[in-house]
Design a protein around this motif. Structure first.
Motif, mmCIF file in Angstrom:
data_model
loop_
_atom_site.group_PDB
_atom_site.id
_atom_site.type_symbol
_atom_site.label_atom_id
_atom_site.label_comp_id
_atom_site.label_asym_id
_atom_site.label_seq_id
_atom_site.Cartn_x
_atom_site.Cartn_y
_atom_site.Cartn_z
ATOM 1 N N SER A 27 0.481 -1.142 -0.061
ATOM 2 C CA SER A 27 -0.048 -0.225 0.126
ATOM 3 C C SER A 27 1.385 1.031 0.036
ATOM 4 C CB SER A 27 -1.152 -0.205 0.906
ATOM 5 O OG SER A 27 -2.033 -1.231 0.937
ATOM 6 N N ILE A 28 1.779 1.403 0.856
ATOM 7 C CA ILE A 28 2.818 2.399 1.000
ATOM 8 C C ILE A 28 3.444 2.901 -0.549
ATOM 9 C CG2 ILE A 28 4.633 4.089 2.171
ATOM 10 C CD1 ILE A 28 2.476 3.115 4.055
ATOM 11 N N SER A 29 3.883 1.711 -0.882
ATOM 12 C CA SER A 29 4.099 2.010 -1.833
ATOM 13 C C SER A 29 3.627 2.267 -3.349
ATOM 14 C CB SER A 29 5.425 0.027 -2.733
ATOM 15 O OG SER A 29 6.408 0.050 -1.386
ATOM 16 N N ILE A 30 2.441 1.907 -3.365
ATOM 17 C CA ILE A 30 1.756 2.234 -4.426
ATOM 18 C C ILE A 30 1.382 3.973 -4.128
ATOM 19 C CG2 ILE A 30 -0.642 2.203 -5.407
ATOM 20 C CD1 ILE A 30 -0.791 -1.150 -4.457
ATOM 21 N N ILE A 31 1.246 4.438 -3.257
ATOM 22 C CA ILE A 31 0.736 5.728 -2.830
ATOM 23 C C ILE A 31 2.004 6.553 -3.121
ATOM 24 C CG2 ILE A 31 0.207 7.622 -0.513
ATOM 25 C CD1 ILE A 31 -1.753 5.023 0.738
ATOM 26 N N TYR A 32 2.935 6.052 -2.350
ATOM 27 C CA TYR A 32 4.611 6.780 -3.075
ATOM 28 C C TYR A 32 4.505 7.467 -4.907
ATOM 29 C CZ TYR A 32 9.348 8.008 -3.610
ATOM 30 O OH TYR A 32 10.648 8.659 -3.171
ATOM 31 N N ILE A 44 2.491 1.575 -12.425
ATOM 32 C CA ILE A 44 2.369 1.505 -11.548
ATOM 33 C C ILE A 44 3.106 -0.090 -11.182
ATOM 34 C CG2 ILE A 44 1.622 1.361 -9.327
ATOM 35 C CD1 ILE A 44 -1.130 2.412 -10.511
ATOM 36 N N GLU A 45 2.459 -0.696 -11.850
ATOM 37 C CA GLU A 45 3.279 -2.001 -11.527
ATOM 38 C C GLU A 45 4.966 -1.875 -12.018
ATOM 39 O OE1 GLU A 45 1.849 -6.965 -12.765
ATOM 40 O OE2 GLU A 45 1.651 -4.881 -14.227
ATOM 41 N N ARG A 46 5.600 -1.350 -13.056
ATOM 42 C CA ARG A 46 7.171 -1.379 -13.730
ATOM 43 C C ARG A 46 7.685 -0.096 -12.740
ATOM 44 N NH1 ARG A 46 4.564 -0.601 -18.216
ATOM 45 N NH2 ARG A 46 4.762 1.653 -18.458
ATOM 46 N N SER A 47 6.706 0.232 -11.877
ATOM 47 C CA SER A 47 7.601 1.535 -10.563
ATOM 48 C C SER A 47 7.058 0.337 -9.642
ATOM 49 C CB SER A 47 6.957 2.120 -10.600
ATOM 50 O OG SER A 47 6.535 3.089 -11.533
ATOM 51 N N ILE A 48 7.122 -0.471 -8.698
ATOM 52 C CA ILE A 48 7.372 -1.279 -7.823
ATOM 53 C C ILE A 48 7.433 -2.324 -7.927
ATOM 54 C CG2 ILE A 48 6.699 -2.381 -5.511
ATOM 55 C CD1 ILE A 48 3.610 0.015 -5.923
ATOM 56 N N PRO A 49 8.832 -3.001 -7.390
ATOM 57 C CA PRO A 49 9.528 -3.954 -7.751
ATOM 58 C C PRO A 49 8.963 -5.354 -7.340
ATOM 59 C CG PRO A 49 11.257 -2.387 -7.771
ATOM 60 C CD PRO A 49 10.240 -1.567 -7.357
ATOM 61 N N ASN A 50 8.560 -6.626 -7.594
ATOM 62 C CA ASN A 50 8.554 -7.056 -7.169
ATOM 63 C C ASN A 50 7.001 -7.962 -7.332
ATOM 64 O OD1 ASN A 50 11.044 -8.951 -7.167
ATOM 65 N ND2 ASN A 50 11.677 -7.574 -5.488
ATOM 66 N N ILE A 51 6.687 -6.677 -7.223
ATOM 67 C CA ILE A 51 5.035 -7.184 -7.477
ATOM 68 C C ILE A 51 4.710 -7.398 -8.105
ATOM 69 C CG2 ILE A 51 4.060 -4.740 -7.659
ATOM 70 C CD1 ILE A 51 2.389 -4.024 -5.809
ATOM 71 N N LYS A 88 -7.949 13.373 0.657
ATOM 72 C CA LYS A 88 -7.872 12.132 0.862
ATOM 73 C C LYS A 88 -6.177 11.560 0.701
ATOM 74 C CE LYS A 88 -9.628 8.084 3.415
ATOM 75 N NZ LYS A 88 -11.479 7.473 3.765
ATOM 76 N N GLY A 89 -5.573 10.868 0.258
ATOM 77 C CA GLY A 89 -4.728 9.835 -0.371
ATOM 78 C C GLY A 89 -3.695 11.162 0.490
ATOM 79 N N LYS A 90 -3.468 12.605 -0.366
ATOM 80 C CA LYS A 90 -2.614 13.141 -0.535
ATOM 81 C C LYS A 90 -2.348 13.322 0.050
ATOM 82 C CE LYS A 90 -3.666 14.773 -4.848
ATOM 83 N NZ LYS A 90 -5.036 16.024 -6.286
ATOM 84 N N LYS A 91 -2.998 13.231 1.441
ATOM 85 C CA LYS A 91 -2.456 14.261 2.559
ATOM 86 C C LYS A 91 -1.443 12.714 3.485
ATOM 87 C CE LYS A 91 -6.271 16.635 3.531
ATOM 88 N NZ LYS A 91 -7.257 17.042 5.086
ATOM 89 N N LEU A 92 -1.243 11.727 2.242
ATOM 90 C CA LEU A 92 -0.479 10.948 2.955
ATOM 91 C C LEU A 92 0.927 11.320 2.777
ATOM 92 C CD1 LEU A 92 -2.422 7.154 2.916
ATOM 93 C CD2 LEU A 92 -2.050 8.582 5.237
ATOM 94 N N GLU A 93 0.862 12.110 1.710
ATOM 95 C CA GLU A 93 2.118 12.603 1.427
ATOM 96 C C GLU A 93 3.204 12.575 2.904
ATOM 97 O OE1 GLU A 93 4.621 15.191 -1.668
ATOM 98 O OE2 GLU A 93 2.497 15.321 -1.324
ATOM 99 N N PRO A 94 2.911 13.920 3.302
ATOM 100 C CA PRO A 94 4.136 14.309 4.266
ATOM 101 C C PRO A 94 4.228 12.997 5.752
ATOM 102 C CG PRO A 94 1.599 15.129 5.132
ATOM 103 C CD PRO A 94 2.381 14.441 3.284
#
Length: 108
Positions: A27-32, A44-51, A88-94
């Motif tokens: 989840s955190i990797s996807i949000i990042y 997204i799939e290419r950006s996250i190794p091993n998922i 709501k998701g953008k508020k997780l950035e910090p």
């Protein structure tokens, strides 16, 4: 700096409930990845190794169900699907940036 400490089962939302939303392994990797803007599933799939594809779809569905991510489908052949963070998701950035900084200092 006067920070409030988290107490066990404090208020209407416990840490367990929070982790149900953003505590999945990916989840955190996807949000990042989505912090930088709208992405297609394959990006997204290419950006996250091993998922794997199945796990990415499952995590994106969970994040969409909790209104962290918006899933937009375009009527094309083949179908185009884009994902973006909600307000709501953008508020997780910090929060995620702080976790990243912590990892740089203590994990590596």
């Amino acid at each position: 700096m006067d920070e409030k400490k988290i107490k066990k089962n404090e208020g209407p939302c416990s840490l367990i409930e929070i982790l149900k939303v953003i505590g999945g392994k990916w989840s955190i990797s996807i949000i990042y990845v989505l912090i930088s803007g709208t992405k297609r599933f394959s990006e997204i799939e290419r950006s996250i190794p091993n998922i794997n594809t199945r796990m990415l779809a499952k995590e994106l569905k969970n994040l969409a169900d909790h209104e962290i991510v918006i899933r937009k489908v375009y009527a094309t052949v083949p179908p185009t699907v884009e994902y973006n963070l909600t307000t709501k998701g953008k508020k997780l950035e910090p929060v995620i940036n702080e976790i990243y900084k912590w990892g740089l200092e203590y994990v590596y």
